[in-house]
Structure formats: structure tokens, C-alpha cells
Scaffold this motif. Structure first.
Motif, short mmCIF file in Angstrom:
data_model
loop_
_atom_site.label_atom_id
_atom_site.label_comp_id
_atom_site.label_asym_id
_atom_site.label_seq_id
_atom_site.Cartn_x
_atom_site.Cartn_y
_atom_site.Cartn_z
N ARG A 123 47.69 -21.83 -2.52
CA ARG A 123 47.00 -20.75 -3.20
C ARG A 123 47.99 -20.04 -4.09
N LYS A 124 47.50 -19.48 -5.18
CA LYS A 124 48.32 -18.69 -6.08
C LYS A 124 48.04 -17.21 -5.84
N THR A 125 48.85 -16.35 -6.42
CA THR A 125 48.65 -14.91 -6.30
C THR A 125 47.21 -14.55 -6.70
N ASN A 126 46.61 -13.68 -5.91
CA ASN A 126 45.23 -13.21 -6.08
C ASN A 126 44.17 -14.24 -5.70
N GLU A 127 44.57 -15.38 -5.20
CA GLU A 127 43.61 -16.34 -4.67
C GLU A 127 43.51 -16.12 -3.16
N SER A 128 42.43 -16.58 -2.57
CA SER A 128 42.23 -16.31 -1.15
C SER A 128 41.64 -17.51 -0.44
N ASN A 174 33.67 -13.91 7.82
CA ASN A 174 34.04 -12.51 7.69
C ASN A 174 35.54 -12.22 7.69
N VAL A 175 36.39 -13.24 7.59
CA VAL A 175 37.83 -13.02 7.51
C VAL A 175 38.33 -13.66 6.21
N GLU A 176 38.93 -12.83 5.36
CA GLU A 176 39.47 -13.31 4.09
C GLU A 176 40.97 -13.03 4.06
N ILE A 177 41.75 -14.03 3.69
CA ILE A 177 43.19 -13.88 3.54
C ILE A 177 43.51 -14.06 2.06
N ILE A 178 44.15 -13.03 1.48
CA ILE A 178 44.44 -13.01 0.05
C ILE A 178 45.95 -13.07 -0.16
N VAL A 179 46.39 -13.91 -1.08
CA VAL A 179 47.80 -13.95 -1.46
C VAL A 179 48.03 -12.82 -2.45
N LEU A 180 48.80 -11.82 -2.05
CA LEU A 180 49.05 -10.66 -2.91
C LEU A 180 50.27 -10.87 -3.80
N LYS A 227 53.43 -12.28 0.47
CA LYS A 227 52.74 -11.07 0.89
C LYS A 227 51.25 -11.39 0.96
N LEU A 228 50.67 -11.20 2.16
CA LEU A 228 49.26 -11.51 2.39
C LEU A 228 48.47 -10.25 2.67
N GLY A 229 47.24 -10.24 2.24
CA GLY A 229 46.29 -9.20 2.60
C GLY A 229 45.21 -9.84 3.44
N ILE A 230 44.72 -9.13 4.44
CA ILE A 230 43.70 -9.67 5.33
C ILE A 230 42.53 -8.70 5.38
N ARG A 231 41.35 -9.20 5.05
CA ARG A 231 40.11 -8.43 5.19
C ARG A 231 39.36 -9.00 6.37
N ILE A 242 44.47 -8.32 14.71
CA ILE A 242 45.38 -9.04 13.82
C ILE A 242 46.80 -8.61 14.18
N HIS A 243 47.63 -9.58 14.54
CA HIS A 243 49.02 -9.31 14.91
C HIS A 243 49.91 -10.36 14.29
#
Length: 74
Positions: free
Chosen positions: A6-11, A17-23, A31-35, A42-43
Motif C-alpha cells: 500500500r502507498k501513503t493514504n491507501e488502506s 468495520n476495521v480499516e487500516i490506513i497508511v499515513l 505510520k498507520l491509522g486504524i478505524r 487494539i494493542h
């Protein structure tokens, strides 16, 4: 193991209901974001493993009836 690029801003989505985004990517760090819903724990893995070890230790430390009685008297 599933390996995805994945590239930046892709997920990626895990279930519905769980999305992981490359920030961002800086050197060896990603750096990952998790919705996810609030009820999903989440740990970081090292924290998760420590929690599991503590749970196992607590489950094997049996208290005597006297010890339990003392706790209720406090």
C-alpha cells in the motif's frame, strides 16, 4: 500470511468495520491509522503479549479461602 503493498493514504479493510490506513512512511517506520469500533481492542503486539502473560499468571495464582476472606474484610 497475507502480504499487501500500500502507498501513503491507501488502506486495507479487515472485515466490514476495521480499516487500516497508511499515513506515512519515513525510513524503516510506517505510520498507520486504524478505524475500528470502540469495542474492538487494539494493542501493539508487545503490549498484547504482556497482557496475556499477566492474565495467565493471575489465573494460576490461586488464593486460599483465608486470603479471600481478608480481602472482603478490608
Amino acid at each position: 500470511m497475507l502480504v499487501l503493498s500500500r502507498k501513503t493514504n491507501e488502506s486495507i479493510m479487515i472485515g466490514a468495520n476495521v480499516e487500516i490506513i497508511v499515513l506515512g512512511v519515513e525510513g524503516d517506520n510506517v505510520k498507520l491509522g486504524i478505524r475500528a469500533p470502540k469495542e474492538v481492542d487494539i494493542h501493539r503486539k508487545e503490549i498484547y503479549m504482556a497482557i496475556q502473560a499477566e492474565n495467565r499468571a493471575a489465573a494460576t495464582n490461586a488464593l486460599s479461602i483465608e486470603d479471600v476472606s481478608k480481602l472482603f474484610k478490608k
